[in-house]
Design a protein around this motif. Structure first.
Motif, PDB file in Angstrom:
ATOM      1  N   PHE A  58      45.893  -6.938  11.184  1.00  0.00           N
ATOM      2  CA  PHE A  58      45.644  -7.998  10.729  1.00  0.00           C
ATOM      3  C   PHE A  58      46.596  -9.023  10.014  1.00  0.00           C
ATOM      4  CE2 PHE A  58      44.765  -9.836   6.126  1.00  0.00           C
ATOM      5  CZ  PHE A  58      42.984  -9.862   6.765  1.00  0.00           C
ATOM      6  N   GLN A  82      41.030 -17.373   5.240  1.00  0.00           N
ATOM      7  CA  GLN A  82      40.957 -16.520   6.356  1.00  0.00           C
ATOM      8  C   GLN A  82      40.511 -15.239   5.367  1.00  0.00           C
ATOM      9  OE1 GLN A  82      44.868 -17.043   7.711  1.00  0.00           O
ATOM     10  NE2 GLN A  82      45.156 -17.774   9.282  1.00  0.00           N
ATOM     11  N   ARG A 118      37.803 -13.425   6.636  1.00  0.00           N
ATOM     12  CA  ARG A 118      38.504 -11.113   7.791  1.00  0.00           C
ATOM     13  C   ARG A 118      38.071 -10.241   6.724  1.00  0.00           C
ATOM     14  NH1 ARG A 118      43.547 -11.251  10.797  1.00  0.00           N
ATOM     15  NH2 ARG A 118      42.940  -9.574  11.235  1.00  0.00           N
TER      16      ARG A 118
END
Ligand SMILES: Nc1ncnc2c1ncn2[C@@H]1O[C@H](COP(=O)(O)OP(=O)(O)OP(=O)(O)O)[C@@H](O)[C@H]1O
Ligand SMILES: [Mg+2]
Lengths: 324, 277
Positions: free
Chosen positions: A99, B190, B194
């Motif tokens: 990530f 983001q 995500r």
């Protein structure tokens, strides 16, 4: 100047609650620094200001000499291992690690290699395809650690990293964590309320109380030369006797008065407990005050009611005024 | 222990049988019967009700109904997700207020609310008269009696069914995960794509199913806001039971619709909707 982090006189209030007041710290590159203090003293708040989750009301935070107090968390190269680990439940261990790497513009090949490297570092190879729900507490922590290490931060922050582990595991992980920190050479700041943990792991310790920094130094320095009574008492027990104190482990007991230049008092044994590695002895002095002593196991055993002399070297006294 | 279980489950079983299986069995039976000359139904058994469905007329309406339902669901999602996110992120003292506002329309009958929309949208309605009064338009805008009006009515009616399940998944999200994402270098945008959206997937799926199914079978909204011009499959079913007096064909139609929905649900569940159940 080798300070990777400088915290200059930061303050933070939540409403009327002054959580952190005028705290200054400097952390050297590559050291393991512990932020120690009782519950509610502001340790987590200091850590969150370093990570960027809180903005200080006053004061500066400098990373590598650059002002970062106003930067967002994603704009600073600092990483946190959260107390509850905060692993993404919808991602596997490997995806959790990747990530952070994806935001640093890494090539895919590089990404796999680095993930492999950190998995190896935390000894979690073979479990990387599991989801967090299928990892034990200790394993979650390793993945959280790997996830932070993967982005190669200038500074790694750990909030109470051992508190969620069971006591047996705690001592082992303590050693492993210190060992890991030496190998990767990344600066660690560990928050803890356990003085033994701080002393055992840290190169240097900062002790906080009620939002204020009480003392900063090596574990030996702050244990042997505390600047306030709070520091002396927080790091170990002390028999306070007016203007000075003596720690139980420097107190000696003998049937007769010692001949050297020791400070000696007549006393009567009140109780004596065998603790395995030592005796925990409570004695009552002639002036009526109580004194605790920790006597090596090899010493003679004393029985309650016995009349003895208690003594210590004046060098071992901690001289601090009562108000401090 | 096992006996206790039997007794506790008895009401649920009875309910499932009485309110779901038994009526369904009657519908299945009717769908194979022949329509009587003056309404009603009887022997002989026939498959004709199903073969009639192949008529391009019905297929066209079916395809159109799917389109309208899909579009309405998509619009509900695009509008509902940000709203649910806003409510989940607002302070706990405000959350209850927002949720109550979302549910407020349920306090009024759906029919009445649909008529209210018609009063707003029709040629002599509030919007057209106001615009004409302001001199912005000379002819009334065709706001009512078209597909757009039907979709508007469906989105309006079913938006809460999208907001509530998404809200409940978002509300349960650990706020530390957002901090962890920022800590690992993700910008808020983001992080949204995500972390927040993927983790809200069960809510998004549940909301979409809850909106899509009633939209597909809707008949009141297309009837009133579509004005008979913009007809959906629900209207065809309704007509069979009312004006056409062809119950067997109506039963066959609704069974086919049910089967299609079930196939679709099964497909969604297989494609990662395990969180749904
Ligand atoms: N977001 C917040 N809002 C209001 N008060 C807060 C907030 N965060 C911390 N505080 C208060 O600030 C003080 C310091 O809290 P902090 O979490 O930094 O303590 P700590 O030293 O980490 O304690 P612990 O060892 O219990 O974790 C406490 O009185 C706490 O109640
Ligand atoms: Mg804390």
């Amino acid at each position: 100047m080798n300070h990777v982090l400088e915290v200059r006189a930061v303050s933070k209030s939540f409403g009327a609650n002054h959580a952190v007041r005028d705290v200054s710290l400097n952390v050297e590159r590559g050291e393991l620094f512990a932020l120690l203090g009782p519950s509610g003293c502001g340790k987590t708040t200091v850590l969150r200001m370093i990570a960027g989750f809180e903005t200080p009301d006053r004061g500066d935070v400098l990373l590598d000499g650059k002002q970062i107090a106003q930067l967002k968390p994603y704009e600073r190269n600092v990483s946190t291992v959260f107390q509850n680990y905060a692993l993404f439940p919808h991602l596997t261990a490997r995806q959790n690690i990747e990530f952070g790497l994806r935001h640093k513009g890494n090539a895919i090949g590089d990404l796999a290699a680095r993930t492999q490297k950190v998995l190896e570092l935390v000894q979690m190879l073979g479990k990387e395809e599991r989801f967090p729900a299928r990892l034990s507490g200790g394993e979650k922590q390793r993945i959280a650690l790997a996830r932070s290490l993967a982005i190669e931060p200038d500074l790694l922050l750990l909030d109470e990293p051992l508190s969620a582990l069971d006591p047996k595991l705690r001592k082992r992980v303590r050693g492993e964590l210190k060992d890991l920190q030496r190998r990767v050479g990344i600066t660690f700041i560990i928050v803890t309320h356990d003085q033994e943990e701080a002393m055992a792991m840290a190169d240097r310790v900062a002790l906080m109380n009620k939002g204020i920094l009480e003392q900063m130094g090596t574990p030996e320095a702050i244990y042997l030369r505390p600047k306030t009574r709070f520091v002396a008492s927080f790091l170990g027990s002390v028999n306070w006797r007016g203007e000075y104190g003596v720690r139980p482990e420097v107190v000696r007991i003998s049937p007769t008065a010692p001949r050297n230049g020791a400070r000696s008092h007549r006393a009567q044994i009140h109780s004596s407990l065998f603790l395995g590695n030592c005796f925990h002895v409570e004695a009552r002095l002639e002036d009526g005050t109580a004194l605790t002593a920790e006597i090596p196991r090899q010493d003679q055993t004393y029985l309650p009611g016995e009349n003895v002399h208690v003594w210590w070297h004046p060098d071992d006294e901690i001289h601090l005024p009562a108000a401090s | 222990m096992n006996q206790l279980r039997t007794w506790f489950l008895a009401p649920a079983r009875l309910l499932t049988f009485g309110f779901f299986l038994a009526p369904l069995a009657i519908v299945v039976l009717y769908s194979f019967l022949t329509r009587g000359t003056y309404g009603g139904q009887g022997a002989p058994f026939t498959l004709e009700n199903y073969t009639r469905l192949a008529d391009p007329l019905y297929l066209e309406i079916l395809v159109k109904s799917f389109w309208i339902a899909i579009l309405s669901t998509a619009i509900c999602l695009v509008m509902g997700f940000p709203l649910a996110l806003f409510i989940a992120r607002s302070g706990p003292q405000w959350r209850g207020t927002w949720i109550n506002l979302v549910m407020l329309p349920f306090w009024t009958n759906f029919l009445v609310r649909t008529y209210a929309w018609m009063f707003l949208l029709r040629d002599t309605g509030l919007i057209n008269t106001a615009f004409q009064g302001l001199g912005l338009i000379s002819q009334p805008l065709p706001l009512l009696y078209n597909d757009g009006a039907v979709i508007l009515g469906l989105v309006y009616g079913y938006l809460p069914f999208m907001v509530l399940p998404i809200f409940s998944t978002l509300e349960r999200q650990d706020p530390f995960l957002l901090e962890a994402a920022a800590d690992l270098g993700a910008t808020p945008w983001q992080t949204l794509w995500r972390v927040t959206v993927p983790m809200a997937k069960p809510g998004i799926l549940a909301g979409s199913v809850l909106v899509f199914i009633p939209c597909l079978g809707a008949y009141l909204t297309p009837d009133l806001m579509g004005g008979g011009k913009s007809i959906m499959i629900g209207n065809v079913v309704q007509q069979q039971f009312t004006s056409s007096r062809d119950w067997p064909f109506g039963a066959a139609l609704s069974l086919v619709l049910t089967a299609l929905v079930m196939v679709l649900l099964w497909f969604i569940m297989r494609r990662g909707g395990k969180e749904l159940i």
